[in-house]
Write a protein that holds these residues in place. Structure first.
Motif, PDB file in Angstrom:
ATOM      1  N   ALA A 139      22.225  21.934  -0.906  1.00  0.00           N
ATOM      2  CA  ALA A 139      21.549  20.692  -0.410  1.00  0.00           C
ATOM      3  C   ALA A 139      20.860  20.735   0.956  1.00  0.00           C
ATOM      4  CB  ALA A 139      22.438  19.481  -0.628  1.00  0.00           C
ATOM      5  N   LEU A 140      21.586  21.633   1.634  1.00  0.00           N
ATOM      6  CA  LEU A 140      21.013  21.537   3.106  1.00  0.00           C
ATOM      7  C   LEU A 140      19.771  22.584   3.005  1.00  0.00           C
ATOM      8  CD1 LEU A 140      24.235  21.824   5.352  1.00  0.00           C
ATOM      9  CD2 LEU A 140      23.050  19.892   5.002  1.00  0.00           C
ATOM     10  N   LYS A 141      19.674  23.513   2.120  1.00  0.00           N
ATOM     11  CA  LYS A 141      18.542  24.272   2.095  1.00  0.00           C
ATOM     12  C   LYS A 141      17.483  23.630   1.738  1.00  0.00           C
ATOM     13  CE  LYS A 141      16.411  28.470   1.314  1.00  0.00           C
ATOM     14  NZ  LYS A 141      15.114  28.125   1.869  1.00  0.00           N
ATOM     15  N   LYS A 142      17.555  22.624   0.731  1.00  0.00           N
ATOM     16  CA  LYS A 142      16.425  21.716   0.377  1.00  0.00           C
ATOM     17  C   LYS A 142      16.021  20.941   1.391  1.00  0.00           C
ATOM     18  CE  LYS A 142      17.887  21.526  -4.749  1.00  0.00           C
ATOM     19  NZ  LYS A 142      18.531  20.803  -5.948  1.00  0.00           N
ATOM     20  N   CYS A 143      16.723  20.568   2.290  1.00  0.00           N
ATOM     21  CA  CYS A 143      16.478  19.636   3.352  1.00  0.00           C
ATOM     22  C   CYS A 143      15.586  20.652   4.498  1.00  0.00           C
ATOM     23  CB  CYS A 143      17.593  18.963   4.261  1.00  0.00           C
ATOM     24  SG  CYS A 143      18.529  17.861   2.985  1.00  0.00           S
ATOM     25  N   HIS A 144      16.210  21.816   4.681  1.00  0.00           N
ATOM     26  CA  HIS A 144      15.571  22.662   5.452  1.00  0.00           C
ATOM     27  C   HIS A 144      14.219  22.987   4.857  1.00  0.00           C
ATOM     28  CE1 HIS A 144      14.291  26.777   6.649  1.00  0.00           C
ATOM     29  NE2 HIS A 144      15.199  26.631   7.877  1.00  0.00           N
ATOM     30  N   ASP A 145      14.012  23.097   3.710  1.00  0.00           N
ATOM     31  CA  ASP A 145      12.585  23.580   3.135  1.00  0.00           C
ATOM     32  C   ASP A 145      11.790  22.244   3.237  1.00  0.00           C
ATOM     33  OD1 ASP A 145      13.703  26.060   2.612  1.00  0.00           O
ATOM     34  OD2 ASP A 145      14.060  25.512   0.220  1.00  0.00           O
ATOM     35  N   LEU A 146      12.213  21.191   3.043  1.00  0.00           N
ATOM     36  CA  LEU A 146      11.303  20.002   3.111  1.00  0.00           C
ATOM     37  C   LEU A 146      10.861  19.825   4.383  1.00  0.00           C
ATOM     38  CD1 LEU A 146      10.245  17.241   2.259  1.00  0.00           C
ATOM     39  CD2 LEU A 146      12.390  16.171   2.605  1.00  0.00           C
ATOM     40  N   GLY A 147      11.665  20.054   5.600  1.00  0.00           N
ATOM     41  CA  GLY A 147      11.321  19.866   6.892  1.00  0.00           C
ATOM     42  C   GLY A 147      10.226  21.019   7.340  1.00  0.00           C
ATOM     43  N   GLN A 148      10.737  22.207   6.647  1.00  0.00           N
ATOM     44  CA  GLN A 148       9.721  23.416   7.043  1.00  0.00           C
ATOM     45  C   GLN A 148       8.421  23.169   6.335  1.00  0.00           C
ATOM     46  OE1 GLN A 148      10.912  27.163   5.640  1.00  0.00           O
ATOM     47  NE2 GLN A 148       9.967  28.350   6.982  1.00  0.00           N
ATOM     48  N   SER A 149       8.232  22.732   5.078  1.00  0.00           N
ATOM     49  CA  SER A 149       6.901  22.613   4.510  1.00  0.00           C
ATOM     50  C   SER A 149       6.365  21.110   5.072  1.00  0.00           C
ATOM     51  CB  SER A 149       6.993  22.169   2.885  1.00  0.00           C
ATOM     52  OG  SER A 149       7.887  21.413   2.673  1.00  0.00           O
ATOM     53  N   PHE A 150       7.180  20.284   5.421  1.00  0.00           N
ATOM     54  CA  PHE A 150       6.332  19.188   5.929  1.00  0.00           C
ATOM     55  C   PHE A 150       5.619  19.404   7.212  1.00  0.00           C
ATOM     56  CE2 PHE A 150       7.186  14.059   6.227  1.00  0.00           C
ATOM     57  CZ  PHE A 150       5.857  14.143   6.468  1.00  0.00           C
ATOM     58  N   ALA A 151       6.402  20.117   8.186  1.00  0.00           N
ATOM     59  CA  ALA A 151       5.918  20.581   9.508  1.00  0.00           C
ATOM     60  C   ALA A 151       4.736  21.604   9.255  1.00  0.00           C
ATOM     61  CB  ALA A 151       6.977  21.282  10.485  1.00  0.00           C
TER      62      ALA A 151
END
Length: 159
Positions: A139-151
């Motif tokens: 789940a933390l990886k999904k949050c990381h990926d969301l932040g990365q793709s958003f930025a």
């Protein structure tokens, strides 16, 4: 710049926001602010927003709601068209918090750039609900990926 506004009672939403921050840092400008600290000026300075909070009693947490109460009217008509996404720490489905945030940002005329991310921690007893939470690595990886793709999308001008 991506602004991540978060509130957490048991540590789960904070861990999710920090994971999103780590993902976003490699891609561009990002700022992480607790809901109690975020101001209209902070939102005006950002190109997009990630709202991260727990679902409490079927709605977003009170501190997150208070953030929206303080910032809604000063920003009405000022941030239309900007991108947003959500990440909800929930004991079950998180849909109540999602719907509440969606209604608020609809008034601001924000654009959702990703499906809502809900992390279901399965806390159903009073003891489990009140306990400090550990968010699973996937789940933390999904949050990381969301932040990365958003930025990255903000940096490229995609949204």
């Amino acid at each position: 710049m991506l602004l991540i506004v978060w509130h957490s009672r048991t540590g789960a939403a904070r861990a999710m926001a920090e994971a999103a921050l780590r993902g976003a840092e490699a891609e561009g400008a990002v700022c992480l602010l607790a809901a109690a600290e975020a101001t209209p000026a902070d939102l005006l300075a950002a190109a997009g927003y990630l709202f991260v909070c727990p679902e409490n009693l079927g709605t977003m947490s009170g501190a997150m709601k208070e953030f929206f109460d303080r910032t809604y009217y000063p920003l009405l008509g000022e941030i239309e068209g900007r991108a947003f996404a959500t990440a909800i720490a929930a004991g079950s489905d998180g849909s109540g918090a999602e719907r509440q945030i969606e209604r608020i940002v609809t008034g601001w005329r924000l654009r959702r750039i990703a499906e809502g991310l809900t992390v279901n921690l399965g806390a159903q007893t009073p003891e489990a609900i009140l306990a400090a939470k550990t968010v699973p690595d996937d789940a933390l990886k999904k949050c990381h990926d969301l932040g990365q793709s958003f930025a990255a999308g903000l940096a490229m001008g995609a949204f």
